[in-house]
Design a protein around this motif. Sequence first.
Motif, PDB file in Angstrom:
ATOM      1  N   GLY A 211      -4.627   5.756 -14.190  1.00 46.65           N
ATOM      2  CA  GLY A 211      -4.187   4.368 -14.241  1.00 46.65           C
ATOM      3  C   GLY A 211      -3.748   3.762 -12.922  1.00 46.65           C
ATOM      4  N   TYR A 212      -3.997   4.452 -11.817  1.00 46.24           N
ATOM      5  CA  TYR A 212      -3.640   3.920 -10.504  1.00 46.24           C
ATOM      6  C   TYR A 212      -4.716   2.971  -9.989  1.00 46.24           C
ATOM      7  N   ASN A 213      -4.315   2.067  -9.110  1.00 52.32           N
ATOM      8  CA  ASN A 213      -5.224   1.172  -8.391  1.00 52.32           C
ATOM      9  C   ASN A 213      -5.530   1.860  -7.061  1.00 52.32           C
ATOM     10  N   VAL A 214      -6.760   2.318  -6.860  1.00 49.98           N
ATOM     11  CA  VAL A 214      -7.087   3.205  -5.738  1.00 49.98           C
ATOM     12  C   VAL A 214      -8.306   2.732  -4.971  1.00 49.98           C
ATOM     13  N   LYS A 215      -8.229   2.915  -3.640  1.00 52.87           N
ATOM     14  CA  LYS A 215      -9.388   2.733  -2.766  1.00 52.87           C
ATOM     15  C   LYS A 215      -9.439   3.897  -1.792  1.00 52.87           C
TER      16      LYS A 215
ATOM     17  N   TYR B 182       0.804  -1.228   0.000  1.00 47.99           N
ATOM     18  CA  TYR B 182       0.000   0.000   0.000  1.00 47.99           C
ATOM     19  C   TYR B 182       0.831   1.270   0.000  1.00 47.99           C
ATOM     20  N   PHE B 183       0.210   2.332  -0.504  1.00 46.66           N
ATOM     21  CA  PHE B 183       0.737   3.689  -0.433  1.00 46.66           C
ATOM     22  C   PHE B 183      -0.422   4.546   0.061  1.00 46.66           C
ATOM     23  N   LEU B 184      -0.369   4.921   1.323  1.00 47.84           N
ATOM     24  CA  LEU B 184      -1.447   5.660   1.979  1.00 47.84           C
ATOM     25  C   LEU B 184      -1.228   7.157   1.804  1.00 47.84           C
ATOM     26  N   ILE B 185      -2.287   7.876   1.381  1.00 52.98           N
ATOM     27  CA  ILE B 185      -2.163   9.313   1.148  1.00 52.98           C
ATOM     28  C   ILE B 185      -3.241  10.078   1.912  1.00 52.98           C
ATOM     29  N   ASP B 186      -2.799  11.043   2.699  1.00 52.06           N
ATOM     30  CA  ASP B 186      -3.675  12.020   3.341  1.00 52.06           C
ATOM     31  C   ASP B 186      -3.870  13.138   2.327  1.00 52.06           C
ATOM     32  N   VAL B 187      -5.077  13.280   1.808  1.00 55.43           N
ATOM     33  CA  VAL B 187      -5.334  14.253   0.744  1.00 55.43           C
ATOM     34  C   VAL B 187      -6.072  15.492   1.248  1.00 55.43           C
ATOM     35  N   ARG B 188      -6.153  15.645   2.566  1.00 55.74           N
ATOM     36  CA  ARG B 188      -6.905  16.767   3.127  1.00 55.74           C
ATOM     37  C   ARG B 188      -6.284  18.107   2.785  1.00 55.74           C
ATOM     38  N   ASN B 189      -7.141  19.054   2.485  1.00 59.78           N
ATOM     39  CA  ASN B 189      -6.766  20.450   2.306  1.00 59.78           C
ATOM     40  C   ASN B 189      -7.088  21.177   3.608  1.00 59.78           C
ATOM     41  N   GLY B 190      -6.844  22.466   3.627  1.00 53.58           N
ATOM     42  CA  GLY B 190      -7.198  23.266   4.794  1.00 53.58           C
ATOM     43  C   GLY B 190      -5.979  23.661   5.602  1.00 53.58           C
ATOM     44  N   PRO B 191      -6.214  24.420   6.658  1.00 51.85           N
ATOM     45  CA  PRO B 191      -5.107  24.934   7.476  1.00 51.85           C
ATOM     46  C   PRO B 191      -4.290  23.810   8.107  1.00 51.85           C
TER      47      PRO B 191
ATOM     48  N   LEU C 218      -2.063  17.713  -5.796  1.00 51.30           N
ATOM     49  CA  LEU C 218      -2.013  16.404  -6.442  1.00 51.30           C
ATOM     50  C   LEU C 218      -1.421  16.444  -7.848  1.00 51.30           C
ATOM     51  N   GLN C 219      -1.922  17.304  -8.705  1.00 58.88           N
ATOM     52  CA  GLN C 219      -1.469  17.330 -10.098  1.00 58.88           C
ATOM     53  C   GLN C 219       0.038  17.565 -10.210  1.00 58.88           C
ATOM     54  N   ASN C 220       0.606  18.347  -9.294  1.00 59.94           N
ATOM     55  CA  ASN C 220       2.037  18.650  -9.333  1.00 59.94           C
ATOM     56  C   ASN C 220       2.890  17.588  -8.658  1.00 59.94           C
ATOM     57  N   ARG C 221       2.239  16.602  -8.006  1.00 55.63           N
ATOM     58  CA  ARG C 221       3.006  15.617  -7.239  1.00 55.63           C
ATOM     59  C   ARG C 221       2.695  14.176  -7.625  1.00 55.63           C
ATOM     60  N   LEU C 222       2.084  13.980  -8.780  1.00 64.62           N
ATOM     61  CA  LEU C 222       1.756  12.624  -9.238  1.00 64.62           C
ATOM     62  C   LEU C 222       2.989  11.734  -9.322  1.00 64.62           C
ATOM     63  N   ASN C 223       4.134  12.321  -9.622  1.00 64.49           N
ATOM     64  CA  ASN C 223       5.372  11.536  -9.755  1.00 64.49           C
ATOM     65  C   ASN C 223       5.809  10.907  -8.426  1.00 64.49           C
ATOM     66  N   GLU C 224       5.258  11.348  -7.310  1.00 69.43           N
ATOM     67  CA  GLU C 224       5.594  10.789  -6.001  1.00 69.43           C
ATOM     68  C   GLU C 224       4.766   9.534  -5.674  1.00 69.43           C
ATOM     69  N   ILE C 225       3.759   9.263  -6.477  1.00 69.91           N
ATOM     70  CA  ILE C 225       2.827   8.173  -6.190  1.00 69.91           C
ATOM     71  C   ILE C 225       3.186   6.966  -7.053  1.00 69.91           C
TER      72      ILE C 225
ATOM     73  N   GLU D  26      -1.066  -0.425  -4.294  1.00 69.02           N
ATOM     74  CA  GLU D  26      -2.469  -0.064  -4.129  1.00 69.02           C
ATOM     75  C   GLU D  26      -2.513   1.240  -3.341  1.00 69.02           C
ATOM     76  N   ILE D  27      -3.126   2.239  -3.926  1.00 70.17           N
ATOM     77  CA  ILE D  27      -3.188   3.568  -3.329  1.00 70.17           C
ATOM     78  C   ILE D  27      -4.436   3.651  -2.452  1.00 70.17           C
ATOM     79  N   ILE D  28      -4.242   4.073  -1.202  1.00 65.92           N
ATOM     80  CA  ILE D  28      -5.355   4.288  -0.281  1.00 65.92           C
ATOM     81  C   ILE D  28      -5.381   5.776   0.035  1.00 65.92           C
ATOM     82  N   VAL D  29      -6.510   6.423  -0.221  1.00 68.68           N
ATOM     83  CA  VAL D  29      -6.640   7.853   0.035  1.00 68.68           C
ATOM     84  C   VAL D  29      -7.651   8.083   1.152  1.00 68.68           C
ATOM     85  N   TYR D  30      -7.406   9.145   1.919  1.00 68.56           N
ATOM     86  CA  TYR D  30      -8.379   9.500   2.953  1.00 68.56           C
ATOM     87  C   TYR D  30      -8.423  11.006   3.140  1.00 68.56           C
TER      88      TYR D  30
END
Length: 130
Positions: free
Chosen positions: A95-99, A31-40, A59-66, A71-75
């Motif tokens: 083309g990523y495998n995401v949940k 897995y590759f877990l990503i915290d995608v929250r915005n805000g302060p 996200l768009q500027n950092r796709l190369n880090e993923i 399996e990508i897990i986002v929250y």
Amino acid sequence: MNALDYFNARLQGTISPMDYLRSKQMDPEKYFLIDVRNGPIHLRSLTIKDTNVIPEQELQNRLNEIPKGKEIIVYCWDVWCNTAAKVAKVLLEQGYNVKELTGGIASWQEMNFPVSKFTQDDNISDNCGC
């Protein structure tokens, strides 16, 4: 779409905190877990332990880090937030495998699962984008 199709699709696109922890223990490299929250940043200072912090606004500027081979897990914040779903859609289109982790960090914390402090000076907008 009938009820069976709905629940099959829901299970295919999500993973519960308990299932994620169990699966991660069995196969830590899967897995590759990503915290995608915005805000302060002061509101985002706690993250799930061992997460990768990539706010949706970056996200768009950092796709190369993923990594594509994991399996990508986002929250995001909670069940009411749709930021993780938006990110999942973008990553699936790339083309990523995401949940999506069901319940976001709120469910994770409610279960007293491991969290860690995250501090970073960033210029993310205070708008959460939910």
